[in-house]
Design an enzyme around this catalytic site. Structure first.
Site, short mmCIF file in Angstrom:
data_model
loop_
_atom_site.label_atom_id
_atom_site.label_comp_id
_atom_site.label_asym_id
_atom_site.label_seq_id
_atom_site.Cartn_x
_atom_site.Cartn_y
_atom_site.Cartn_z
N ASP A 192 0.85 -1.21 0.00
CA ASP A 192 0.00 0.00 0.00
C ASP A 192 0.88 1.25 0.00
OD1 ASP A 192 -2.00 1.84 0.26
OD2 ASP A 192 -2.42 1.42 2.37
N SER A 219 -3.29 4.36 1.57
CA SER A 219 -4.72 4.69 1.56
C SER A 219 -5.55 3.65 2.30
CB SER A 219 -5.21 4.76 0.11
OG SER A 219 -5.04 3.48 -0.49
N SER A 259 -9.80 -61.91 -28.64
CA SER A 259 -10.12 -61.03 -27.50
C SER A 259 -10.09 -61.85 -26.22
CB SER A 259 -11.51 -60.43 -27.69
OG SER A 259 -11.52 -59.54 -28.77
N ASP A 284 -21.33 -52.07 -30.50
CA ASP A 284 -22.21 -53.23 -30.27
C ASP A 284 -23.44 -53.05 -31.13
OD1 ASP A 284 -20.52 -54.06 -28.33
OD2 ASP A 284 -22.02 -54.30 -26.77
N HIS A 339 -25.93 -51.37 -25.26
CA HIS A 339 -25.41 -52.50 -24.50
C HIS A 339 -26.56 -53.50 -24.35
CE1 HIS A 339 -22.17 -54.29 -22.40
NE2 HIS A 339 -22.72 -54.26 -21.21
N HIS A 365 -13.44 -49.30 -24.59
CA HIS A 365 -14.41 -50.39 -24.44
C HIS A 365 -15.81 -49.78 -24.36
CE1 HIS A 365 -16.28 -54.05 -22.94
NE2 HIS A 365 -16.70 -53.41 -21.87
N ASN A 366 -16.80 -50.44 -24.99
CA ASN A 366 -18.19 -49.91 -24.97
C ASN A 366 -18.17 -48.40 -25.21
OD1 ASN A 366 -19.02 -52.45 -24.39
ND2 ASN A 366 -19.68 -52.06 -22.31
N ILE A 393 -9.10 -25.17 4.39
CA ILE A 393 -7.82 -25.12 3.67
C ILE A 393 -7.22 -26.52 3.68
CG2 ILE A 393 -5.45 -24.21 3.83
CD1 ILE A 393 -6.66 -21.56 4.63
N ASP A 424 -5.39 -34.37 -0.11
CA ASP A 424 -5.69 -33.60 1.10
C ASP A 424 -5.80 -34.62 2.23
OD1 ASP A 424 -6.57 -31.87 3.02
OD2 ASP A 424 -8.57 -31.56 2.16
#
Length: 755
Positions: free
Chosen positions: A182, A186, A519, A336, A349, A304-305, A648, A703
């Protein structure tokens, strides 16, 4: 307001946005509500509210936006196309998994102004350098805290602001800094004084200490002192001298220092906070790998999907899910397909309450978005539940919509002994599905159009929890030989990715073709890994394998992809819609090589005679373990977890290593009480990495909570081989994988041979 912002404020489109417009926000065919939208004075925040909602309003930043789509380019806007013409409609697309905002303007001119205005603002936000970004961030905080909007901030407002910024500072110190800033005495700070206050607040003592170690006079780094720092600490070697001069030219704000060929503390701090000094090696960010190897020599980013935005039971099937996956660099998407009631196949699905979308819409979306993020091939994994008639409709849609983009012929007309490369297949889509006969039989018209149930169940193409699979070396002798019809037209579109049943590694070694792929459910793959890990690695040097999540994961959760990459499996399919550790690892692996969705496997996973087993890394040729030492120094401006005023964070940092079983490890720092703004740990975490080529390193900030699970604050994951040693900043990402500037960690990393 900074001059840059005021320049863009003179733009006519931006002026209209600042004045504000009434736009319809559309969520569905029945939910269309008017909202008042405007751009705030900072030139970055878009504010909107309902006319009746009193004081309630919402805001978002232009930095959260990725793009603007014009016209009916979302499912929601397509559904109301008859009511509102395309020239009134536009869609704001957010980064990450956040839903889009579909809007309808009152006139085409107004729509145009918003589309062009937002695009200009997005471009400007992307062009900002680190300093401008930080200035913008400070300006945003000033705006938030200046409650009475008088452009000044008294000490009480500053105290509130510190809490909002995650700073817990004693009253005396805060008042001392406030008084120092400051200058006019002020009792309040204007924006320039507040910037000075903020600079004192964010003074980085830990960077000052490093600076002091190399500066002869404590005021500046002369060129040769900066060269020493780059050579010794940043391990830059030969190029240090040239690089030092470039850094002074690029980051030194003081002209006086520049003329002396020196760097001040401010310049040094700007360099250390820049992208150039981030933990990720710059040379690995571009396309730096050989793209001319066979497809099965790469890890391929796979979903996937892909059609689901949520869970597997009641989730929403959406075209948007395909767009999001492709934008993330995904190169293998799943469809699919089921018989639709009107003769048009649908995607959802099966046997669940997930909503349905048209097969042809999925293919049109694929055509439009397949190559926006990456030019390398996309594999379309078709799980086909349709009868022959609608299979033929599928084949017609694929041919008509994709045209030449769909690769349906052999590249050189010869039956291949190895798969073509990503380079050769640039801009192409490959269909993965069942095929009548093999590529050798393409000219044989006498083949039947039936496939036996062995192929039909392509090892769990029906992706539900199945009965016990046969052991690794044997096929199931009692396979039912029932037949199911396959459309010849659809079969003919399959060229390099023919789905076949897995009959064990011995059978594949003797009879497998490079274009055949199987797969495996995650549980089957894990069992095979235990029984015959080295065989699995060898199998993947010759053929592609696709892994998918267990059918029991109805919540769309994911398995750990690292276990599958350790075996050389290329197509490790994850639920892209589900954020968390597993997608962090996927994003981390594919962050290299220009995020193109293909990462070249290590050489010991491409050699057909490899003796590598993830369980016994020390037995491979070229085994060279490394020591990784990470000094976690400090954190900067971590986001708040709990938005309650006065709360916090108590942050701690955990470093996690993912790789071969012997490399899996976690170490963490202690937590720091009540400081998310500039916590300092100065703790060193040590690891030994046995297979560096496969390891991923994940930095997580949490946290601390002694009563319950810690809350997630941010993370960053990258391949071990992409780490730059030395003093580095790690720019943290949200749970969703999007940037949260200016949150970062400051670390010092050393990598050395294990002696």
């Amino acid at each position: 307001m900074d001059p840059e912002t005021s320049r863009i404020q003179d733009d006519p489109d931006v002026k209209l946005m600042v004045a504000g417009s009434t736009l319809r926000k559309v969520k569905s065919r029945s939910w269309k509500k008017q909202r008042h939208f405007r751009l705030l004075d900072d030139g970055l925040t878009i504010w909107y509210k309902s006319r009746w909602a009193g004081k309630c309003h919402s805001t978002f930043s232009v930095t959260e936006l990725e793009a603007v789509r014009e016209g009916h380019q979302s499912e929601v806007l397509l559904s109301i196309a008859e009511e509102f013409p395309a020239n009134l409609c536009f869609t704001l697309v957010f980064h990450g998994r956040q839903g889009n905002l579909d809007l309808v303007a009152e006139s085409p001119e107004e729509a145009r102004a918003w589309i062009q205005g937002v695009r200009k603002l997005i471009q400007k936000a992307q062009m900002m350098d680190e300093k401008e970004r930080l200035d913008q961030w400070v300006w945003d905080w000033f705006q938030k805290a200046d409650k009475n909007k008088d452009g000044k901030m008294n000490f009480k407002e500053v105290r509130t602001l510190l809490k909002m910024m995650n700073v817990d500072m004693n009253e005396e110190h805060a008042l001392y800094l406030f008084t120092m800033a400051d200058k006019s005495e002020s009792g309040s700070l204007e924006i320039e004084q507040f910037v000075h206050f903020y600079k004192m607040l964010t003074q980085r003592d830990e960077i000052w200490k490093v600076f002091q170690d190399y500066s002869g006079d404590g005021e500046k780094l002369m060129l040769e002192e900066l060269v020493s720092f780059l050579r010794i600490e940043q391990q830059e070697g030969e190029q240090s001298a040239q690089h030092a001069q470039e850094l002074i030219d690029r980051y030194e704000p003081s002209e006086t220092a520049k003329k002396q060929g020196a760097m001040s503390l401010d310049g040094f701090q700007m360099y250390l906070c820049s992208q150039e000094s981030s933990i990720f090696k710059p040379e690995h960010q571009g396309l730096n790998q050989d793209m001319s190897q066979p497809l099965n020599h790469y890890f391929i980013s796979s979903s996937h999907n892909t059609y689901l935005l949520e869970d597997q039971l009641r989730g929403h099937s959406s075209i948007e899910a395909y767009i999001q996956a492709l934008k993330r660099g995904c190169r293998c998407v799943e469809v699919d397909s089921w018989d639709g009631s009107d003769g048009e196949p649908v995607v959802y699905h099966g046997h669940t309450f997930t909503s349905k979308i048209q097969f042809r819409d999925v293919i049109s979306t694929l055509k439009e978005y397949a190559f926006k993020t990456s030019e390398f091939p996309v594999i379309l994994s078709l799980e086909n539940h349709c009868g022959v008639e609608q299979q033929t409709v599928i084949a017609q849609h694929l041919s008509q919509i994709l045209g030449d983009t769909l690769q349906t012929t052999l590249l050189d007309g010869q039956t291949p002994h190895q798969l073509p490369s990503p380079q050769e297949l640039k801009g192409k889509i490959l269909l993965k599905a069942k095929k009548i006969g093999g590529l050798e039989d393409c000219l044989d018209e006498t083949l039947t159009d039936e496939v036996s149930d062995e192929e039909e169940m392509t090892n769990g193409d029906a992706e539900s929890p199945s009965a016990e699979d046969p052991p690794a070396e044997y096929g199931n002798e009692n396979d039912k030989k029932s037949k199911s019809k396959l459309s010849r037209e659809l079969s003919d579109l399959v060229v390099y990715c023919k789905s076949v049943h897995f009959h064990g590694f011995k059978h594949a070694c003797l009879h497998g073709k490079c274009y055949e792929m199987s797969s495996f459910s995650e549980s089957k793959a894990k069992r095979l890994a235990k029984e015959a890990g080295m065989d699995f690695v060898q199998y993947n040097t010759r053929q592609l394998s696709r892994i998918y999540p267990s059918g029991l994961r109805t919540d769309s959760s994911n398995y750990n992809p690292q276990d599958m990459w350790n075996l050389g499996c290329q197509i490790v399919a994850l639920n892209f819609q589900t954020a968390g550790l597993e997608m962090d690892l996927n994003d981390g692996l594919f962050r290299q090589n220009r995020c193109c969705g293909y990462v070249l496997k290590p050489d010991f996973m491409r050699d057909g005679n490899t003796q590598f087993s993830p369980e016994k890394p020390a037995e491979r040729q070229g085994y060279r373990p490394l020591r990784l030492s990470i000094q976690v120094i400090s954190g900067q401006q971590l986001p708040k977890v709990n938005q309650k005023e006065g709360s916090i964070v108590d942050p701690l940092v955990r470093v996690e290593i993912y790789g071969v079983p012997q490399d899996q490890a976690k170490e963490e720092t202690s937590h720091i009480n009540n400081n998310g703004f500039n916590p300092v740990w100065n703790e060193t975490l040590n690891f030994v990495i046995h297979t560096p080529e496969l390891a991923l390193v994940r930095f997580v900030v949490e946290d601390y909570d002694k009563a319950s699970r810690n809350d997630f604050i941010g993370q960053f994951t990258l391949p071990f081989i992409c780490i730059q040693a030395g003093y580095r900043h790690i720019h943290l990402l949200s749970k969703d994988g999007t940037a949260i500037p200016p949150s970062s960690l400051f670390v010092n990393i050393s990598i050395s041979e294990l002696t």
